[in-house]
Each structure stands twice: as structure tokens, then as C-alpha cells.
Design a protein around this motif. Structure first.
Motif, short mmCIF file in Angstrom:
data_model
loop_
_atom_site.label_atom_id
_atom_site.label_comp_id
_atom_site.label_asym_id
_atom_site.label_seq_id
_atom_site.Cartn_x
_atom_site.Cartn_y
_atom_site.Cartn_z
N THR A 106 20.17 32.74 54.98
CA THR A 106 20.05 31.95 53.57
C THR A 106 19.88 30.89 53.60
N ASP A 107 20.13 29.35 53.66
CA ASP A 107 19.48 28.38 53.64
C ASP A 107 20.68 27.66 54.95
N LYS A 108 21.86 28.12 55.19
CA LYS A 108 22.65 28.25 55.99
C LYS A 108 22.32 28.36 57.51
N PHE A 146 42.07 31.30 64.39
CA PHE A 146 41.35 33.08 64.90
C PHE A 146 39.82 32.96 65.17
N SER A 147 39.97 33.13 66.88
CA SER A 147 38.43 33.28 66.56
C SER A 147 37.97 34.63 67.48
N ILE A 148 36.75 34.84 67.94
CA ILE A 148 36.47 35.94 68.04
C ILE A 148 35.58 35.43 68.76
N SER A 149 34.73 35.64 70.11
CA SER A 149 33.72 35.31 71.16
C SER A 149 33.12 36.15 71.64
N ASP A 150 31.66 36.03 72.46
CA ASP A 150 30.85 37.03 72.70
C ASP A 150 30.62 38.32 71.71
N LEU A 151 30.75 38.57 70.98
CA LEU A 151 30.68 38.72 69.76
C LEU A 151 29.41 39.85 69.96
N SER A 152 28.14 40.70 69.55
CA SER A 152 27.69 41.56 68.66
C SER A 152 27.38 41.61 67.53
N VAL A 153 26.60 40.65 66.66
CA VAL A 153 26.34 40.62 65.22
C VAL A 153 25.28 41.08 64.86
N ILE A 154 24.73 41.60 63.25
CA ILE A 154 23.92 41.91 62.66
C ILE A 154 23.11 41.30 62.20
N TYR A 155 22.00 40.50 62.73
CA TYR A 155 21.35 38.64 61.30
C TYR A 155 20.42 40.12 60.53
N ALA A 156 21.29 40.08 59.24
CA ALA A 156 20.23 40.38 57.94
C ALA A 156 19.07 39.78 57.16
N PRO A 157 17.22 39.57 57.17
CA PRO A 157 16.42 39.09 56.95
C PRO A 157 17.01 39.23 55.51
N THR A 158 16.50 37.97 54.03
CA THR A 158 16.99 38.60 52.68
C THR A 158 15.97 40.11 52.20
N SER A 159 14.88 40.72 53.88
CA SER A 159 13.97 41.37 52.93
C SER A 159 15.34 42.72 53.19
#
Length: 435
Positions: A106-108, A146-159
């Protein structure tokens, strides 16, 4: 009813299986079997660091084990405010079926400048080429205190999302099993509050009362399922269903191979995946049972194309049903508590206009117009933007109200205005029962 519904998305590499939910049925394939990346992903998230903060959100306090945050609803999604990497406020969907945290384009989120050096290939419903998403390590996600650190995430572009543009991407990401695994998660639709609590016998005792009903669930690959019964046109059937607050629909059943008897009257509806469209038949299921609650004539999607029966399940129970209850998920003991709320007696309808809509930055974008409906007769074009409803602007705040009006069984017409190719038209749209 919104036809743009959620179901399961998988990561698969030999015996490793990590599951998360986006908007439709998707299947992850890893070319060359990226064992190292996925093993690292799973190991890092098992060792992610959880912290609770004091009221001023500056000091970590081991005595604090609870946070309460407000949420809003948009397109039957639960939206909460989060802070990513301690800098950027974003809006995420709370998704009980998502087994990883997802950041959408997203833009953000573009301001985060997330790395794209660990690609994974995503394939799924439809016939187009499979898109690519990216693994991102060492993220920090904060939700209230509440927070979670050292986390692996997935970045999903618009495509890699079932959206055609950033303008149609109405949330910045998805919160899933990273939050459900660690905590008791109460979703209170009456107060519009999300309550996250450290799971122990004291916190569970709050829900082991006469005000709450308890149902067993099975958590497989970080995804919650429960077993229940339903009655189709032929018989009573026992089914295994995903409990999915990320789904915008009511109930979706995987109906290939004549597994369920279709209602006598249905209409065809389209759902969109990242590789194209899938076809569903929408009709009224005679009976559906959730705990000690019976739903008669529940609008149901019978999916014949693009179905992906996760772990041998029979379908997905979505938020149009779940939002009628205040719910508490306890992944650690595989239990869910629920109580009917004020929305319990409200109608559950299907769209009577023929319009398939998504929230848009300028209103509601028209994805599809069914033939032989009021919207088709009014010549509302695909890709037009619905800008006004009953004389008021269509915004993210009024989108759900518009959807309810288009489904209301007692309405005969709805006044709409739309824009297409710099032209604006307004008409009274006829509503008709389609089932």
C-alpha cells in the motif's frame, strides 16, 4: 453477500507446512524447494519475542498480561491499528486462519522499504501466471500494549494479492497465528474491542461461566478447525470447517464430486483469486449447526472451481456468521468460547442488486454485474465507482451499510450514483430475490 471471499493459502515444501489466509484459495509452491528459507521462517517465529508494555507504552512490564484495543469493521473484516517496526501506523485484518503475518503493498507500507531478496512463488485459483511474494525477517509488530519482535513476515506486493491496484487494497496487512498462538484472543463485537490476554488458568476462568459456551477446535498447521453438522437437500452431514475471521462470507463448502446436494434454486457468483476467477453456486442451506445454535436457510457458497480443502476440511465458516457471536480463541488448549451478541438476530442476506463490490479509495468499485438483475438493467458498468448511496458519499465507514442495503429482504430499490470515464449517473436500482 460479498462474493470476494477468503480461504486458505499454503506454504508447502516436503513435510514443512505453514499456512496463512488472504482473500481467496491460494496454493504456495516453492521452486527448487527453498528448504533453508522456510525452515528459517518457522524457526524464527517459534523464537519471536513477546512483550507487554505499561500504559504509557514506554516501559516493558512483566506484570502486565493484557491489552485492549478498539477495532472497526469493513467488508466484514475486523480491522485493528498496529505499528510496524516501531515507526509506521498501519491497519491490519485480524485473521484467525492466518498462520503468518502478512504485509500488503500500500502507499503506507511502501514507506517501510521492505527487502525483496527472498522471493517465494505463489500459485492458486485461476489460469494466469503465478506471482511472487517475499519473506521478510526481523519485523516488529505492536498492537496496543502488546508486541512481537524478531518476527518473520510475508510481504505481498499487489501482483501477489487478489487486488488489481493499490486503490483497491483497503488494508495494510494481516494478523494471524503469531498472535493467536501466544494468547487468548477475545473478539467482542458489542463493544468493538479486541482483548489479548496471556493464557493461564486465571484468564481462562473468565470464560468458564454460564455466559459463555465452549466448543472444541482442532489447530492444524496453525489453522483452527471444528467439527459440526449441517443438513443439505438430501441428508444430515458431519463436516470439518475452518474457523476464519478473515473470510468475508457466511459459509463456503467445497462441493466437487457431488459432496453436497445443491439447493433447488441457486445463482452463479464469481470469486477472484490471484490467478483468475472461480465459479460458485449460491443457495440456501437447509440447516447449519454451530454449537447449540441452529441456522435455518443459511446463504451458502458451493465452490466447484478453485476449491482447496485444507487438511481434508469441507469448507470455511466466515465472518458473516462469526460476527454474530463474541468469541474467544484459545489455540493452546484448542478451545473456542462464544456467546450470541446483539447482531445475532439480524438478517443474513445475499446481494439482491447483482453488484459485486470492493471498497475503493473513492467509494466502492464494481467488480462484476450479474445479468438479469437491477444493476444490469441500470447499465452500471464494470470498473465504475459507486460514489453515493441514498444521497450520502460512499466511504470506508459507509461501505458495509451499502452492502446491507443491497441485501435487505424488505427493500425493493436502492438509490445509487456512480462514476465511469468522467461521467456521473444516478438511478434507483431494483432489488430482486435471486434464491
Amino acid at each position: 453477500m460479498m462474493n470476494h471471499t477468503n480461504e486458505a493459502l499454503h506454504f508447502r515444501c516436503k513435510r514443512s507446512d505453514l499456512r496463512w489466509i488472504l482473500i481467496t484459495t491460494l496454493l504456495i509452491g516453492l521452486p527448487g524447494c527453498r528448504i533453508w528459507d522456510m525452515a528459517t521462517f518457522q524457526w524464527k517465529n517459534e523464537n519471536a519475542k513477546i512483550a507487554w508494555q505499561s500504559a504509557d507504552k514506554k516501559l516493558v512490564d512483566d506484570a502486565i498480561t493484557r491489552t485492549v484495543v478498539p477495532f472497526t469493521m469493513l467488508n466484514n473484516h475486523i480491522l485493528v491499528n498496529v505499528i510496524v517496526n516501531k515507526t509506521t501506523p498501519l491497519t491490519f485484518v485480524l485473521d484467525s486462519g492466518a498462520a503468518a503475518t502478512v504485509i500488503a503493498e500500500t502507499d503506507k507500507t511502501n514507506a517501510l522499504k521492505l527487502p525483496t531478496n527472498k522471493p517465494i512463488t505463489i500459485g492458486g485459483a485461476g489460469s494466469s501466471m503465478a506471482p511472487t511474494a517475499y519473506i521478510v525477517h526481523d519485523a516488529h509488530i505492536q498492537l496496543g500494549g502488546f508486541s512481537i519482535s524478531d518476527l518473520s513476515v510475508i510481504y505481498a506486493p499487489t501482483s501477489a494479492m487478489p487486488f488489481r491496484s493499490i486503490d483497491e487494497t483497503y488494508f495494510d496487512g494481516v494478523l494471524g497465528a503469531d498472535f493467536f498462538n501466544c494468547c487468548l484472543v477475545e473478539i467482542n463485537h458489542e463493544t468493538k474491542k479486541l482483548i489479548i490476554t496471556k493464557p493461564d488458568e486465571n484468564s481462562r476462568a473468565l470464560y468458564r461461566t454460564e455466559q459463555w459456551h465452549e466448543v472444541s477446535m482442532l489447530v492444524e498447521s496453525n489453522t483452527p478447525y471444528f467439527t459440526t453438522t449441517l443438513r443439505d437437500r438430501r441428508k444430515l452431514i458431519t463436516v470439518k470447517l475452518m474457523l476464519d475471521t478473515g473470510s468475508t462470507g457466511t459459509l463456503s463448502l467445497f462441493a466437487q464430486n457431488d459432496r453436497f446436494a445443491l439447493p433447488y434454486k441457486t445463482f452463479v457468483a464469481t470469486s477472484t483469486g490471484i490467478q483468475g476467477d472461480s465459479t460458485n453456486h449460491v443457495g440456501l442451506l437447509p440447516q447449519f449447526f454451530f454449537g447449540d445454535t441452529t441456522f435455518d436457510h443459511l446463504p451458502t457458497f458451493f465452490r466447484f472451481e478453485g476449491s482447496n480443502s485444507q487438511d481434508g476440511s469441507d469448507g470455511v465458516l466466515g465472518n458473516q456468521v462469526l460476527k454474530r457471536f463474541n468469541t474467544v480463541f484459545d489455540f493452546s488448549t484448542e478451545r473456542i468460547w462464544y456467546q450470541p451478541n446483539k447482531q445475532f438476530t439480524s438478517f443474513i442476506g445475499t446481494n439482491r442488486s447483482g453488484l459485486r463490490l470492493l471498497p475503493h479509495s473513492r467509494g466502492a468499485i464494481v467488480l462484476d454485474v450479474a445479468e438479469d438483475t437491477g444493476a444490469f438493467a441500470a447499465n452500471i458498468p464494470i470498473n465504475s465507482i459507486i460514489t453515493e448511496f441514498e444521497g450520502e458519499p460512499v466511504t470506508h465507514e459507509s461501505f458495509d451499510k451499502l452492502q446491507m442495503a443491497l441485501s435487505h429482504p424488505k427493500r425493493e430499490t436502492v438509490p445509487l450514483c456512480w462514476e465511469f470515464k468522467n461521467q456521473k449517473l444516478c438511478k434507483e436500482i431494483r432489488l430482486d430475490s435471486r434464491i
